[in-house]
Design a protein around this motif. Structure first.
Motif, PDB file in Angstrom:
ATOM      1  N   ALA A 182      -1.437   2.065  -0.762  1.00 50.29           N
ATOM      2  CA  ALA A 182      -0.825   1.366   0.378  1.00 50.29           C
ATOM      3  C   ALA A 182       0.555   0.839  -0.002  1.00 50.29           C
ATOM      4  O   ALA A 182       1.500   0.911   0.788  1.00 50.29           O
ATOM      5  N   LEU A 196      -4.070  -7.710  -7.972  1.00 52.09           N
ATOM      6  CA  LEU A 196      -4.020  -6.341  -7.425  1.00 52.09           C
ATOM      7  C   LEU A 196      -2.636  -6.030  -6.866  1.00 52.09           C
ATOM      8  O   LEU A 196      -2.054  -4.977  -7.131  1.00 52.09           O
ATOM      9  N   ARG A 197      -2.111  -6.972  -6.099  1.00 57.11           N
ATOM     10  CA  ARG A 197      -0.790  -6.783  -5.505  1.00 57.11           C
ATOM     11  C   ARG A 197       0.294  -6.729  -6.581  1.00 57.11           C
ATOM     12  O   ARG A 197       1.218  -5.921  -6.520  1.00 57.11           O
ATOM     13  N   MET A 225     -10.576   0.103  -5.818  1.00 54.72           N
ATOM     14  CA  MET A 225      -9.876  -0.948  -5.069  1.00 54.72           C
ATOM     15  C   MET A 225      -8.376  -0.950  -5.399  1.00 54.72           C
ATOM     16  O   MET A 225      -7.531  -0.934  -4.509  1.00 54.72           O
ATOM     17  N   TYR A 233      -6.942 -10.840  -5.872  1.00 54.62           N
ATOM     18  CA  TYR A 233      -6.114 -10.143  -4.899  1.00 54.62           C
ATOM     19  C   TYR A 233      -4.643 -10.177  -5.317  1.00 54.62           C
ATOM     20  O   TYR A 233      -3.923  -9.177  -5.215  1.00 54.62           O
ATOM     21  N   VAL A 244     -12.618 -11.015  -2.118  1.00 56.63           N
ATOM     22  CA  VAL A 244     -12.336 -11.127  -3.556  1.00 56.63           C
ATOM     23  C   VAL A 244     -11.664 -12.470  -3.791  1.00 56.63           C
ATOM     24  O   VAL A 244     -10.982 -12.989  -2.897  1.00 56.63           O
ATOM     25  N   GLN A 301      -6.506   2.019  -3.940  1.00 55.01           N
ATOM     26  CA  GLN A 301      -6.155   1.904  -2.517  1.00 55.01           C
ATOM     27  C   GLN A 301      -4.966   0.964  -2.328  1.00 55.01           C
ATOM     28  O   GLN A 301      -4.090   1.227  -1.502  1.00 55.01           O
ATOM     29  N   VAL A 302      -4.961  -0.137  -3.083  1.00 52.68           N
ATOM     30  CA  VAL A 302      -3.835  -1.079  -2.969  1.00 52.68           C
ATOM     31  C   VAL A 302      -2.553  -0.382  -3.425  1.00 52.68           C
ATOM     32  O   VAL A 302      -1.501  -0.498  -2.776  1.00 52.68           O
TER      33      VAL A 302
END
Lengths: 219, 297
Positions: A8, A100-101, A1, A97, A92, A4-5
């Protein structure tokens, strides 16, 4: 996960990453613009040479601040553009989230931070220093990295905050400036903005890391 | 078992809009059409169901999970296609699929590949360069490959050309035929829902006007032309939605109509001159008119 973040985020920010990586590499090299050879031949006094290098080095905390702003906003900008619909529809918890960011944005700052460390090491190795002068490439790099992280975290926090919270912060800051202006107009000595600035920029204020000497070379 | 349940859901947005005591009940496995004119509150309701907005009061349960408290559990089993595209435009189709798939445990990459071929999606194209139809198909592809228990589709075919619309709906029906997925689909395109839905809820100005099986909705609404009708009707075997005076007789719009009910008119001293079948769109329009006239809007 997270992979991928991060991927991106890299795709979104890669132009900024490239620009800052080049700037961060160039900044420490620019501090040796004043050639130490001239010090040794007596053409330039050591103190004057150090002052020159320090002035160029003053660009480094500015870079840290800019990096924090650009990457802090950039870490959340794709979701802001989509009005957070995609982010909120993820299965999530929201704190997850956000982490993650945050992690992806922070991870990308390692490119410019790493390039600054590399620049410092190269700059330090490229010159024969005058007697009594030392180079601090690793210390400067670590300090820069920490400063970037602090600025990134502050801006990221503002970026993810609700509009109401941001307006609240801006309102407080605006109120302080207004209080200064009104007190000044009334002939009173005002210390509101000055106090605020001091609180932010002296330890343990969050921006204190940006203040002070950012010297690659020192005695 | 209900896939979606709301109790007395109320949400206010300024002075102009309010969802009032919304009580939705969507059964598991149903394809539920959420009908309403523009501005009725369909998108707001969906955003409340998915925890994107917070209600002022009332309870929401999605797939047995309390929303918003355990919304991420509900979202783990839900595929959501929003009204407007929200994917990151700088990603390619392939990257968007991998990104999306990373968040859903049961994401079926094989099925996503099949759908890419079926839809003819350009895998290396950036999303910013996709047409509206391609973007609509990509959204549908992503949520179907999640293999969700619940699909929430907010006007998924709005603005798409007929070919793309058919592709999207065909993929949706194919997917539904493979299992017992519940579909909650909002639209103002009545004919579109008529073909695929087995339940229908009608929302108007923040109020749920009706919620009933599609066959009841399609068959039960009639327009009657009546003369010599008494002003006070008393109990009727049907639901009188609307009563309008014309120069010669009256027009009634009724729900729950069955042929033997013609006898009631004889007993009431009235004459039933004509019974007109309404198609779904006409029924929808009449129902809204009736709702607005009774609520004084």
């Amino acid at each position: 996960m997270f992979g991928q973040v991060l991927r991106a985020q890299w795709k979104y920010s890669r132009a900024a990453v490239a620009v800052f990586t080049v700037l961060c590499f160039a900044a420490p090299l620019a501090t040796v613009y004043y050639r130490p050879g001239e010090v040794r031949t007596g053409g330039v006094p050591v103190s004057s040479w150090l002052l020159g290098a320090e002035r160029v080095g003053a660009a480094i905390p500015v870079l840290a601040l800019l990096l924090g702003v650009v990457f802090g906003l950039g870490a959340w900008a794709p979701d802001t553009a989509g009005r957070h619909v995609y982010a909120l529809a993820m299965p999530v918890p929201r704190w997850h989230y956000v982490l993650l960011r945050f992690g992806a944005g922070a991870a990308l700052t390692t490119f410019p931070v790493g390039s600054l460390v590399a620049g410092c090491l190269i700059a330090a190795a490229a010159v024969t220093l005058p007697e009594g002068v030392h180079a601090y490439p690793v210390q400067l790099g670590l300090r820069f990295g920490f400063a970037v992280l602090v600025c990134f975290a502050l801006i990221f926090t503002l970026a993810i905050a609700t509009r109401r919270a941001v307006l609240g912060v801006l309102g407080v800051l605006g109120g302080m400036v207004m209080a200064d202006v009104l007190l000044g107009a009334a002939g009173q000595e005002s210390v509101v903005t000055e106090t605020m600035f001091r609180l932010l920029t002296t330890w343990p204020g969050p921006l204190s890391i940006l203040i002070g000497r950012w010297a690659l070379f020192d005695v | 078992m209900l896939a979606i349940e709301t109790n007395d859901l109320t949400y206010r947005a300024g002075k102009d809009f309010e969802l009032r005591e919304l009580c939705l009940k969507v059964r598991e496995g149903a394809i539920y059409g959420f009908l309403g004119p523009n501005g009725a509150g369909k998108t707001t309701t969906i955003r409340l169901l998915l925890g994107l907005q917070r209600a002022n009061s009332g309870r929401i349960s999605v797939l047995g999970h309390d929303v918003p408290r355990h919304v991420h559990r509900a979202l783990a089993e839900t595929g959501y296609v929003p009204e407007r595209p929200h994917l990151y435009p700088y990603l390619t189709v392939g990257e968007a699929i991998r990104y999306h798939g990373a968040f859903w445990k049961g994401f079926d990459h094989g099925y996503a590949g099949e759908l890419i071929e079926m839809f003819g999606m350009p895998e290396h194209q950036r999303l910013a360069r996709l047409s509206k139809g391609e973007m609509g198909k990509l959204h549908m592809l992503l949520v179907l490959a999640q293999r969700p228990k619940l699909l929430v589709l907010d006007e998924p075919t709005d603005g798409l050309d007929p070919v793309v619309r058919r592709d999207v709906l065909t993929a949706l029906l194919d997917f539904c035929s493979q299992g017992s997925t519940t579909v909650f689909i909002s639209s103002h395109l009545v004919h579109e829902l008529e073909r695929i839905c087995d339940w229908v809820g009608v929302l108007d100005r923040g109020r749920l006007v009706t919620e009933l099986p599609m066959h009841s909705f399609k068959q039960g609404i009639k327009r009657l032309r009546v003369s010599r009708a008494p002003s006070l009707l008393g109990d009727t075997p049907f639901v009188l939605l609307l009563r309008e005076q014309t120069p010669f007789d009256e027009i009634w719009v009724v729900r729950g109509w069955q042929a033997p009910m013609t006898q009631w008119f004889e007993g009431a001293g009235a004459e039933l001159k004509e019974v007109v079948d309404l198609d779904l769109e006409e029924g929808f329009v009449e129902m809204l008119r009736a709702s607005r006239s009774t609520s004084g809007l």
